[in-house]
Write a protein that holds these residues in place. Structure first.
Motif, short mmCIF file in Angstrom:
data_model
loop_
_atom_site.label_atom_id
_atom_site.label_comp_id
_atom_site.label_asym_id
_atom_site.label_seq_id
_atom_site.Cartn_x
_atom_site.Cartn_y
_atom_site.Cartn_z
N TRP A 1 18.64 7.59 27.59
CA TRP A 1 17.39 8.00 28.24
C TRP A 1 16.19 7.31 27.60
N LEU A 2 16.15 7.27 26.27
CA LEU A 2 15.01 6.66 25.59
C LEU A 2 14.98 5.15 25.82
N GLU A 3 16.13 4.52 25.79
CA GLU A 3 16.18 3.07 26.00
C GLU A 3 15.74 2.71 27.41
N ALA A 4 16.04 3.56 28.39
CA ALA A 4 15.64 3.28 29.77
C ALA A 4 14.13 3.33 29.93
N ARG A 5 13.44 4.14 29.13
CA ARG A 5 11.98 4.27 29.25
C ARG A 5 11.21 3.43 28.25
N GLY B 1 16.10 14.84 35.06
CA GLY B 1 16.29 13.45 34.68
C GLY B 1 16.31 13.23 33.19
N ALA B 2 15.71 14.13 32.44
CA ALA B 2 15.74 14.06 30.97
C ALA B 2 16.91 14.87 30.44
N VAL C 1 16.91 15.92 17.41
CA VAL C 1 17.23 17.26 17.89
C VAL C 1 18.30 17.84 16.98
N PHE C 2 17.94 18.87 16.23
CA PHE C 2 18.84 19.50 15.27
C PHE C 2 19.46 20.74 15.91
N LEU D 1 25.36 15.06 23.19
CA LEU D 1 24.02 14.75 23.69
C LEU D 1 23.39 13.50 23.08
N GLU D 2 23.82 13.05 21.91
CA GLU D 2 23.19 11.88 21.32
C GLU D 2 23.29 10.65 22.22
N PRO D 3 24.44 10.33 22.83
CA PRO D 3 24.47 9.17 23.74
C PRO D 3 23.51 9.33 24.93
N ARG D 4 23.36 10.55 25.42
CA ARG D 4 22.43 10.78 26.53
C ARG D 4 20.99 10.54 26.11
#
Length: 273
Positions: free
Chosen positions: A258-262, A188-189, A237-238, A251-254
């Motif tokens: 993900w962060l906005e959902a939590r 899920g992450a 994340v570099f 991956l940035e949009p994901r």
């Protein structure tokens, strides 16, 4: 470290050891591609009088004018208007060679004011750098001079940053970390598999640093910190190597979704309305 002062300014100093030659360290701390590899997307006109421009995301940016350019030992730049009503801010990096293939880097942040009303901001500079210095160390040790790009996500939490960290760490599978452990984000992450390289927990910040195996070689800085009367959670994340830019763009949009959902930003706004 305590804030120092004289008749013209107030300042803080930090020192840290990093691997690499002075020339490698200089490229990492004084050029646009180098700074972007461990801190924030940056462009630099590499000369006295040239501009340094930092992009922090969500419309936040800062720029400065280079006032000292002495490769590979000394960089200084000065920022004006970095905050409303703020006095000028000077930042100086000095690189000194040490034994064992390492360098000492000295950082000085100076505010040109004698008033203590900006001391919270100075202390914020001091507490904000160490996590990124840890990224710099890993970059120089494992990925020096490679192409780099970062995926970033940031949101707010309407409570204590320690509680925000507890939720973030649990959701990403990094609760109770020990140095050298291999950790994986749960289903899920966004994909995240790596080794714990650094752990910090204090009143100013909670964070874990991973050296990544998946989804690509890189470094993940995961953390929370106080922000006004709330907290912020942040993921940086570099990625390194020839496909760094493609991986970060994918991956940035994901990460943001993900962060906005939590940690919905509007929930923090409502809680403080």
């Amino acid at each position: 470290m305590p804030i120092k002062s004289d008749a013209k300014r107030r300042w803080v100093e930090l020192e840290f050891i990093v691997p690499g030659t002075p020339e490698q360290v200089w490229r990492a701390i004084a050029t646009g591609p180098g700074i972007s590899a461990w801190f924030a997307p940056t462009t630099a006109d590499e000369r006295v009088g040239g501009k340094l421009e930092f992009t922090f995301g969500e419309g936040a940016a800062s720029s400065g004018t280079i006032t000292a350019w002495e490769p590979p030992s000394r960089l200084e730049y000065e920022e004006h208007g970095w905050s409303e009503g703020a006095p000028p801010l000077a930042t100086e990096f000095v690189v000194s060679s040490r034994s064992g293939g390492t360098c000492l880097v000295r950082l000085v942040h100076s505010l040109f004011t004698t008033k203590d009303s900006w001391d919270n901001e100075i202390e914020g500079f001091e507490s904000g750098w160490p996590g990124f210095f840890q990224v710099l160390r890993l970059y120089l040790r494992h990925f020096a001079d490679q192409r780099a790009a970062a995926a970033r996500a940031l949101s707010a939490y309407p409570g204590a940053h320690a509680e925000a960290w507890k939720q973030l760490a649990t959701a990403l599978g990094v609760s109770g970390p020990n140095l050298g452990e291999r950790r994986s984000a749960p289903a899920g992450a966004p994909p995240l598999v790596g080794t714990v390289e650094h752990v910090e927990q204090s009143d100013h910040t909670c964070e874990v640093l991973l050296r990544l195996e998946q989804p690509a070689p890189g470094v993940a800085l995961l953390g929370s910190y106080p922000w006004e009367d709330k907290a912020r959670v942040a993921v940086s994340v570099f990625f390194y190597g020839d496909r760094a830019a493609e991986t970060a763009a994918e991956l940035e949009p994901r990460w943001r979704a993900w962060l906005e959902a939590r940690f919905p930003a509007n929930a923090a706004q409502k809680a403080n309305a």
